[in-house]
Design a protein around this motif. Structure first.
Motif, PDB file in Angstrom:
ATOM      1  N   ALA A  84       0.182  -7.031  -9.881  1.00 23.04           N
ATOM      2  CA  ALA A  84      -1.158  -6.691 -10.376  1.00 23.04           C
ATOM      3  C   ALA A  84      -1.889  -5.815  -9.359  1.00 23.04           C
ATOM      4  CB  ALA A  84      -1.948  -7.956 -10.658  1.00 23.04           C
ATOM      5  N   LEU A  85      -1.727  -6.148  -8.079  1.00 24.74           N
ATOM      6  CA  LEU A  85      -2.370  -5.337  -7.040  1.00 24.74           C
ATOM      7  C   LEU A  85      -1.799  -3.921  -7.020  1.00 24.74           C
ATOM      8  CD1 LEU A  85      -2.733  -7.748  -3.989  1.00 24.74           C
ATOM      9  CD2 LEU A  85      -4.559  -6.562  -5.209  1.00 24.74           C
ATOM     10  N   LEU A  86      -0.496  -3.832  -7.250  1.00 24.06           N
ATOM     11  CA  LEU A  86       0.146  -2.517  -7.302  1.00 24.06           C
ATOM     12  C   LEU A  86      -0.501  -1.654  -8.387  1.00 24.06           C
ATOM     13  CD1 LEU A  86       2.721  -1.304  -5.831  1.00 24.06           C
ATOM     14  CD2 LEU A  86       3.942  -1.825  -7.913  1.00 24.06           C
ATOM     15  N   ALA A  87      -0.705  -2.278  -9.556  1.00 23.49           N
ATOM     16  CA  ALA A  87      -1.314  -1.544 -10.668  1.00 23.49           C
ATOM     17  C   ALA A  87      -2.768  -1.203 -10.367  1.00 23.49           C
ATOM     18  CB  ALA A  87      -1.213  -2.376 -11.948  1.00 23.49           C
ATOM     19  N   VAL A  88      -3.483  -2.177  -9.861  1.00 21.70           N
ATOM     20  CA  VAL A  88      -4.911  -1.957  -9.581  1.00 21.70           C
ATOM     21  C   VAL A  88      -5.085  -0.901  -8.490  1.00 21.70           C
ATOM     22  CG1 VAL A  88      -6.964  -3.021  -8.588  1.00 21.70           C
ATOM     23  CG2 VAL A  88      -5.690  -4.205 -10.368  1.00 21.70           C
ATOM     24  N   GLY A  89      -4.237  -0.986  -7.468  1.00 20.90           N
ATOM     25  CA  GLY A  89      -4.328  -0.024  -6.376  1.00 20.90           C
ATOM     26  C   GLY A  89      -4.111   1.396  -6.856  1.00 20.90           C
ATOM     27  N   GLU A  90      -3.170   1.546  -7.771  1.00 21.28           N
ATOM     28  CA  GLU A  90      -2.906   2.872  -8.318  1.00 21.28           C
ATOM     29  C   GLU A  90      -4.109   3.366  -9.126  1.00 21.28           C
ATOM     30  OE1 GLU A  90       0.474   4.647 -11.173  1.00 21.28           O
ATOM     31  OE2 GLU A  90       1.158   3.120  -9.754  1.00 21.28           O
ATOM     32  N   ALA A  91      -4.699   2.456  -9.887  1.00 22.14           N
ATOM     33  CA  ALA A  91      -5.889   2.826 -10.670  1.00 22.14           C
ATOM     34  C   ALA A  91      -7.025   3.241  -9.744  1.00 22.14           C
ATOM     35  CB  ALA A  91      -6.310   1.657 -11.551  1.00 22.14           C
ATOM     36  N   ALA A 141      -6.683   4.439  -6.727  1.00 26.34           N
ATOM     37  CA  ALA A 141      -6.330   5.686  -6.053  1.00 26.34           C
ATOM     38  C   ALA A 141      -6.607   6.902  -6.921  1.00 26.34           C
ATOM     39  CB  ALA A 141      -4.851   5.665  -5.645  1.00 26.34           C
ATOM     40  N   VAL A 142      -6.624   6.720  -8.220  1.00 26.32           N
ATOM     41  CA  VAL A 142      -6.914   7.838  -9.116  1.00 26.32           C
ATOM     42  C   VAL A 142      -8.386   7.845  -9.524  1.00 26.32           C
ATOM     43  CG1 VAL A 142      -6.423   8.826 -11.386  1.00 26.32           C
ATOM     44  CG2 VAL A 142      -4.571   7.943  -9.986  1.00 26.32           C
ATOM     45  N   THR A 143      -8.900   6.664  -9.858  1.00 25.23           N
ATOM     46  CA  THR A 143     -10.249   6.595 -10.420  1.00 25.23           C
ATOM     47  C   THR A 143     -11.320   6.958  -9.397  1.00 25.23           C
ATOM     48  OG1 THR A 143      -9.549   4.847 -11.921  1.00 25.23           O
ATOM     49  CG2 THR A 143     -11.911   5.098 -11.573  1.00 25.23           C
ATOM     50  N   VAL A 144     -11.190   6.421  -8.206  1.00 21.66           N
ATOM     51  CA  VAL A 144     -12.260   6.630  -7.227  1.00 21.66           C
ATOM     52  C   VAL A 144     -12.398   8.110  -6.840  1.00 21.66           C
ATOM     53  CG1 VAL A 144     -12.983   6.123  -4.870  1.00 21.66           C
ATOM     54  CG2 VAL A 144     -12.265   4.279  -6.376  1.00 21.66           C
ATOM     55  N   ALA A 175       0.842  -1.210   0.000  1.00 25.12           N
ATOM     56  CA  ALA A 175       0.000   0.000   0.000  1.00 25.12           C
ATOM     57  C   ALA A 175       0.868   1.247   0.000  1.00 25.12           C
ATOM     58  CB  ALA A 175      -0.927  -0.020   1.209  1.00 25.12           C
ATOM     59  N   GLY A 176       1.969   1.189   0.752  1.00 24.56           N
ATOM     60  CA  GLY A 176       2.880   2.328   0.786  1.00 24.56           C
ATOM     61  C   GLY A 176       3.475   2.618  -0.581  1.00 24.56           C
ATOM     62  N   GLU A 177       3.842   1.550  -1.295  1.00 25.58           N
ATOM     63  CA  GLU A 177       4.395   1.747  -2.630  1.00 25.58           C
ATOM     64  C   GLU A 177       3.383   2.371  -3.567  1.00 25.58           C
ATOM     65  OE1 GLU A 177       7.764   1.875  -2.328  1.00 25.58           O
ATOM     66  OE2 GLU A 177       7.616   1.234  -4.416  1.00 25.58           O
ATOM     67  N   ILE A 178       2.128   1.944  -3.433  1.00 24.12           N
ATOM     68  CA  ILE A 178       1.079   2.547  -4.267  1.00 24.12           C
ATOM     69  C   ILE A 178       1.021   4.047  -4.016  1.00 24.12           C
ATOM     70  CG2 ILE A 178      -1.423   2.685  -4.608  1.00 24.12           C
ATOM     71  CD1 ILE A 178      -1.510  -0.341  -3.987  1.00 24.12           C
ATOM     72  N   ALA A 179       1.039   4.414  -2.741  1.00 25.05           N
ATOM     73  CA  ALA A 179       0.957   5.842  -2.401  1.00 25.05           C
ATOM     74  C   ALA A 179       2.199   6.588  -2.871  1.00 25.05           C
ATOM     75  CB  ALA A 179       0.783   5.988  -0.898  1.00 25.05           C
ATOM     76  N   ARG A 180       3.373   5.984  -2.684  1.00 25.72           N
ATOM     77  CA  ARG A 180       4.608   6.678  -3.052  1.00 25.72           C
ATOM     78  C   ARG A 180       4.772   6.795  -4.568  1.00 25.72           C
ATOM     79  NH1 ARG A 180       6.216   3.972   1.722  1.00 25.72           N
ATOM     80  NH2 ARG A 180       6.660   2.054   0.598  1.00 25.72           N
ATOM     81  N   ASN A 181       4.130   5.911  -5.292  1.00 21.23           N
ATOM     82  CA  ASN A 181       4.223   5.982  -6.750  1.00 21.23           C
ATOM     83  C   ASN A 181       3.316   7.051  -7.339  1.00 21.23           C
ATOM     84  OD1 ASN A 181       6.235   4.175  -7.512  1.00 21.23           O
ATOM     85  ND2 ASN A 181       4.871   2.415  -7.337  1.00 21.23           N
ATOM     86  N   LEU A 182       2.409   7.566  -6.541  1.00 26.40           N
ATOM     87  CA  LEU A 182       1.537   8.625  -7.037  1.00 26.40           C
ATOM     88  C   LEU A 182       2.339   9.902  -7.187  1.00 26.40           C
ATOM     89  CD1 LEU A 182      -1.681   7.997  -4.907  1.00 26.40           C
ATOM     90  CD2 LEU A 182      -1.212   7.286  -7.251  1.00 26.40           C
ATOM     91  N   ARG A 183       2.104  10.614  -8.254  1.00 23.76           N
ATOM     92  CA  ARG A 183       2.853  11.845  -8.515  1.00 23.76           C
ATOM     93  C   ARG A 183       1.955  12.845  -9.215  1.00 23.76           C
ATOM     94  NH1 ARG A 183       6.175   8.908 -13.407  1.00 23.76           N
ATOM     95  NH2 ARG A 183       5.222   6.912 -13.036  1.00 23.76           N
ATOM     96  N   GLY A 184       2.560  13.909  -9.643  1.00 20.88           N
ATOM     97  CA  GLY A 184       1.769  14.979 -10.230  1.00 20.88           C
ATOM     98  C   GLY A 184       0.945  14.533 -11.413  1.00 20.88           C
ATOM     99  N   ARG A 231      11.206   7.924  -9.112  1.00 18.97           N
ATOM    100  CA  ARG A 231      11.424   7.927  -7.662  1.00 18.97           C
ATOM    101  C   ARG A 231      12.838   8.402  -7.346  1.00 18.97           C
ATOM    102  NH1 ARG A 231       8.023   3.946  -5.386  1.00 18.97           N
ATOM    103  NH2 ARG A 231       8.906   4.432  -3.345  1.00 18.97           N
ATOM    104  N   ARG A 232      13.043   8.805  -6.117  1.00 18.13           N
ATOM    105  CA  ARG A 232      14.358   9.252  -5.690  1.00 18.13           C
ATOM    106  C   ARG A 232      15.333   8.073  -5.676  1.00 18.13           C
ATOM    107  NH1 ARG A 232      13.000  11.479   0.070  1.00 18.13           N
ATOM    108  NH2 ARG A 232      11.963   9.460   0.004  1.00 18.13           N
ATOM    109  N   ALA A 233      16.606   8.395  -5.760  1.00 15.97           N
ATOM    110  CA  ALA A 233      17.627   7.343  -5.710  1.00 15.97           C
ATOM    111  C   ALA A 233      17.493   6.547  -4.415  1.00 15.97           C
ATOM    112  CB  ALA A 233      19.017   7.959  -5.827  1.00 15.97           C
TER     113      ALA A 233
END
Lengths: 345, 209
Positions: free
Chosen positions: A276-283, A285-288, A8-17, B83-85
């Motif tokens: 797959a969960l990583l991808a779905v979670g990101e979707a 996080a944006v779609t909802v 879940a943390g990775e999903i959140a950290r992968n979100l960007r502008g 991501r950052r390094a």
């Protein structure tokens, strides 16, 4: 071992502008789709208004428990149409119509004229021939043809009908009082087997004071054949399909562009389902959030119950297609042979 | 100890690209697999890593048992570019159940060891090719796998960066990781403890230590 928390943390950290921008575009698409739907309903209201202004009456049968208005003149915006058009309730003789009395199944017979309230007949559980709300209306002296005004009597009728509905075990309103300007229109929900549309239509046609070319075909054909219904339902559904496909296509492309990244997660010992969960979670996080924003704008902008329905459609359509697209794209990318994936992608 | 025993592999019905490859690398350290392009270096690494099975037989063992899931480093940089390094290193620790905060702290220490401390906060996409490859090695160290397979990790680097990456591989090997690196660059193979030279589908093992 990856934990659900770290995932879940990775999903959140992968979100960007870019996700915010994508969410905004997505919300705009969904909002546009919803507004098209709402505009379509509005157009239907206009046409119905014109019809009613000519003294016409509109009749529809719709099944409760399904999508309200799905078999009704108003499409998913049936409530708006009714609110603008005014409604009288006309029911058929229950003994001459095949009624489906299965628990939890209800159908409505709705007829609308400008201004007047007319309750002629109908049927509903638990007693064949019984009209939901009829007793309350009788007690209050509401008679066929009587015009209801706004004010205390309206609230009194609504409360009486509601009490009767609760007493009979209904957990939601079967009769709705829809205010429109200085008039109050009553919609009475009764049961009717859709297979009996033809005979039901014939019965109810007996109550209709008009013999009009617009009404007659509608009465004698399948629901949705009414020109207003055709105008409203089909184009708006196409727009929803287009919006859903756009969302799905976006996510498909998005993860195809990022395929090396997904493969990299596999090399970090994240399971294929985890990727797959990583991808779905990101979707998600944006779609909802985008769907919620679009729905809120629609609800605030259009107010009626149809707007709530639009919101459900928004989230359901966009969310489902987004998740399907994200999963379908991420799953093959996250294949076992990650070395091949990382070298060839 | 990494042992490869009579591994033979061919693609389709063609001639074997690897024939009866047998060698034993008796310790942790750095083993260079050398040879011309098309000599089967990548194929041998893929077989050792379990990505493909030898078509015509052969087996591998690591410390007497099955070969563990290795960490991979490829010629093309593989990082989370946006991501950052530090994130790119820390994310590797998540696989072992570490918390993100702890992983991030450790990542800064590892990055310092690889001479990347000054770019810890920079997005990976802004790093040079050499920095990216060192970043992948720092990530590999964080993964902590006993076996690292590197396929031409310096193939796209200039000499200066090649030397730095080779030194980083050496550092990993000295820390106890068994590093198997496919390369045709002497700057890398000269730092190895042993080499397996592939030519005409056969292997010549040379202990350099």
């Amino acid at each position: 071992m990856w934990t659900s928390r770290s995932l879940a943390g990775e999903i959140a950290r992968n979100l960007r502008g870019v996700h915010v921008a994508v969410g905004a575009v997505l919300a705009a698409i969904l909002l546009w789709s919803g507004q098209f739907e709402a505009a379509s309903v509005g157009q239907g209201v206009t046409e119905l208004d014109r019809w009613l202004d000519r003294g016409g009456m509109v009749f529809s049968v719709e099944r409760e428990g399904g999508i309200p208005g799905d078999e009704c003149i108003g499409g998913s915006g049936g409530g708006s149409v009714l609110a603008a058009g005014g409604a009288s309730v006309v029911g058929g003789d229950p003994e001459t119509v095949t009624f489906d009395r299965s628990p939890g199944v209800a159908y409505s017979v709705i007829a609308m004229t400008r201004g007047a309230v007319e309750i002629v007949g109908g049927s509903g559980p638990p007693t064949p021939g019984w009209i939901v709300g009829q007793t309350a209306l009788d007690e209050l002296g509401v008679t066929p043809g009587m015009e209801l005004g706004s004010g205390a009597d309206t609230a009194e009728v609504a409360a009486a009908i509601g009490a009767e509905e609760r007493q009979l075990g209904y957990d939601r309103d079967l009769i709705r009082l829809v205010p429109a300007g200085n008039q109050v229109f009553v919609i009475c929900w009764v049961e009717l087997d859709p297979s009996a549309f033809g005979s039901g239509a014939e019965v109810i046609a007996g109550f209709l004071p008009y013999d009009d070319a617009v009404i007659r075909p509608f009465l004698r054909t399948e629901p949705g054949e009414h020109p207003v219904a055709r105008y409203q339902a089909r184009p708006s559904r196409l727009v929803w399909v287009a919006a859903g496909l756009a969302v799905g296509l976006f996510w498909g492309l998005w993860y195809w562009i990022r395929r090396r990244e997904l493969a990299l997660y596999r090399s970090l010992h994240l399971s294929r389902s985890g990727v797959a969960l990583l991808a779905v979670g990101e979707a998600v996080a944006v779609t909802v959030p985008a769907a919620v924003v679009a729905s809120l704008v629609l609800v605030v902008g259009h107010g009626a119950t149809s707007a709530t329905l639009l919101g459900v459609w928004t989230i359901g359509t966009a969310g489902l297609l987004g998740l399907v697209a994200a999963t379908a794209t991420a799953w093959p990318i996250a294949r076992r042979n990650l070395a091949v994936a990382l070298k060839d992608l | 100890m990494l042992s490869v025993h009579r591994v033979t592999h061919r693609y389709g019905g063609g001639a074997p690209i690897l024939r009866e490859i047998t060698f034993s690398y008796p310790r942790s350290g750095m083993l260079a697999v050398t040879g011309a392009s098309g000599s089967g270096k990548t194929t041998l690494l893929a077989i050792i890593g379990g990505l493909i099975g030898p078509s015509d037989g052969g087996d591998m063992t690591f410390d007497g048992g099955a070969v563990p899931e290795p960490t991979w480093v490829f010629q093309l940089p593989n990082v989370l570019a946006h991501r950052r390094a530090a994130d790119n290193v820390a994310v590797a620790a998540l696989a072992s159940g570490a918390s993100w905060a702890g992983a991030l702290d450790d990542a800064h220490v590892v990055l310092d060891r690889y001479g990347l401390g000054h770019v810890a906060a920079a997005r990976a996409r802004t790093l040079s090719g050499g920095e990216v490859q060192r970043l992948t090695l720092a990530r590999a160290e964080t993964m902590g796998a006993p076996l690292l397979l590197a396929d031409e990790p310096t193939g796209q680097l200039d000499h200066a960066n090649t030397v730095m990456v080779a030194a980083a591989l050496r550092r990993l090997a000295d820390a106890g990781t068994t590093v198997v690196v496919a390369t045709h660059d002497p700057s890398v193979s000269n730092m190895a403890d042993a080499t397996v030279a592939l030519e005409n589908a056969t292997a010549s093992y040379v202990d350099l230590s």
